[in-house]
Design a protein around this motif. Structure first.
Motif, short mmCIF file in Angstrom:
data_model
loop_
_atom_site.label_atom_id
_atom_site.label_comp_id
_atom_site.label_asym_id
_atom_site.label_seq_id
_atom_site.Cartn_x
_atom_site.Cartn_y
_atom_site.Cartn_z
N ASN A 1 0.99 -1.27 -0.05
CA ASN A 1 0.14 0.06 -0.07
C ASN A 1 0.74 1.27 -0.04
N THR B 1 -2.38 6.10 1.85
CA THR B 1 -3.94 6.31 1.66
C THR B 1 -4.32 7.53 1.02
N CYS C 1 -5.45 10.20 -1.75
CA CYS C 1 -5.80 10.15 -2.98
C CYS C 1 -6.09 11.58 -3.59
N GLU D 1 -11.85 11.78 -3.46
CA GLU D 1 -12.71 11.11 -2.37
C GLU D 1 -13.99 10.53 -2.94
N CYS E 1 -15.47 4.47 -0.70
CA CYS E 1 -14.28 3.91 -0.81
C CYS E 1 -14.12 3.06 0.53
N SER F 1 -10.07 6.33 1.35
CA SER F 1 -8.50 7.27 0.57
C SER F 1 -9.40 8.69 0.28
N SER F 2 -8.58 9.74 0.52
CA SER F 2 -8.87 10.96 0.15
C SER F 2 -7.72 11.78 0.27
N ASN G 1 -6.39 11.80 4.03
CA ASN G 1 -6.50 10.60 4.80
C ASN G 1 -4.98 10.17 4.55
N ASP G 2 -4.18 10.41 5.61
CA ASP G 2 -2.70 9.93 5.65
C ASP G 2 -2.40 8.82 6.70
N GLY H 1 -3.45 1.71 -3.31
CA GLY H 1 -3.60 2.93 -2.50
C GLY H 1 -4.74 2.98 -1.53
N GLY H 2 -5.13 4.37 -1.30
CA GLY H 2 -4.90 5.55 -2.29
C GLY H 2 -4.34 5.60 -3.56
N GLU H 3 -3.99 6.48 -4.07
CA GLU H 3 -3.67 6.55 -5.64
C GLU H 3 -1.93 6.35 -5.49
#
Length: 319
Positions: free
Chosen positions: A42, A45, A47, A50, A54, A58-59, A62-63, A94-96
């Motif tokens: 991964n 997270t 991205c 949003e 999801c 992820s957004s 959001n870390d 991910g995330g992206e």
């Protein structure tokens, strides 16, 4: 970070409490790591968008899972060789993934070791930055079909895809896909089954999308057009017991946790951790340790996703 299992706890009151015993007092099913084929990373997270639903939340803010580094990936690739897992594929999610500035370096690290690489991406702006595209183009030129880009296209229609991912998302994703096509990339698609259409109807829709955009993706091949069952944690699901394998005529070796593990790095953690499943990044009980050696044990199927998504849904995140 909101605890992801709260809705499931409400819908499945009394279930999924004891890792060994179900609510009815039966032996809970478990899955051994019998044939490791995929090691997931991964990438974080964060991205660029949003989505409405999801599973990993992820957004752009959001870390909870921070960026993993290329050196950390290399360390686990070393461990793969030491433990002799026989893994075929290194996969990134991910995330992206292309939010992570070391994504191309991590891809190269895996390819240089001879692994196939699977990258789950929305093919939007993070991937389309000039410097990122240059790196991707080089990798495709050097390694060709060793890399598969699995693009998130939630629905084959622009309206329903954008309903989930935001206005304009579909057009940007198609732009990214056509750019990858023009580089000679091997493409696949990940869709969702949340719009009350049959699988046959969905695959027909994706076939039309591919034809309209000159994309060489097989809509009928479930490995190239993956249509995931939904992970609705508000729905009651049965617990999986040891007797279920015979009742369902299914082998535990068919589940993802028999053939894969995922590495994540939690915010504030000194080092990455290895999880049993790509679908449960926030569930601490599915964290197996910091090393691959620690992650070689069996996994107890003690979560609704284990039942609905994997055992009953028959889904797999790997290629």
């Amino acid at each position: 970070m909101k605890d992801q299992v709260t809705p499931a706890a409400e819908a499945n009151q009394g279930k999924f409490q004891d890792p060994l015993i179900t609510a009815k007092g039966e032996d809970r099913a478990s899955v051994a790591l019998s044939d490791p084929q995929t090691l997931w990373f991964n990438t974080g997270t964060l991205c660029n968008i949003e989505c409405a639903n999801c599973y990993i939340l992820s957004s752009p803010t959001n870390d909870a899972l921070v960026y993993i580094t290329a050196n950390e990936v290399r360390d686990y690739l070393d461990q793969l060789e030491t433990r002799d897992w026989g893994v075929r594929e290194i996969a990134f999610t991910g995330g992206e993934p292309y939010m992570n500035p070391e994504m191309n370096a991590m891809t190269r690290a895996a390819l240089e070791r001879g692994y196939e690489v699977l990258i789950l991406t929305n093919a939007m702006r993070p991937m389309m930055r000039k410097s990122v595209r240059a790196g991707i183009s080089e990798l495709i030129t050097e390694y060709g079909d060793k890399i598969t880009f699995r693009i998130s296209v939630d629905h084959w229609s622009e309206a329903l895809h954008d309903e989930e991912r935001g206005a304009g998302s579909f057009a940007k994703t198609i732009e990214g896909m056509t750019w990858l096509r023009d580089q000679g990339a091997k493409l696949a698609v990940a869709g969702r089954s949340m719009w009350h259409e049959s699988e046959a109807e969905a695959r027909e829709g994706y076939a039309g999308l591919y034809a309209d955009n000159g994309l060489k993706i097989d809509a009928q091949n479930p490995g190239m057009t993956v249509i995931f069952p939904e992970m609705d944690e508000t729905v009651e699901v049965p617990e999986i017991t040891t007797a279920c394998w015979g009742i369902l005529n299914k082998s535990p070796d068919a589940l993802m946790c028999a053939s894969s593990r995922m590495v994540v790095k939690r915010k504030g953690a000194a080092h990455p951790a290895v999880l049993a499943c790509t679908l449960l990044p926030y569930s601490q009980e599915f964290e197996l340790g910091a090393t691959l050696e620690e992650a070689e044990g069996s996994v107890q199927l003690n979560h609704p996703h284990c039942a609905k998504f994997c055992v009953l849904g028959g889904a797999s995140c790997s290629a």
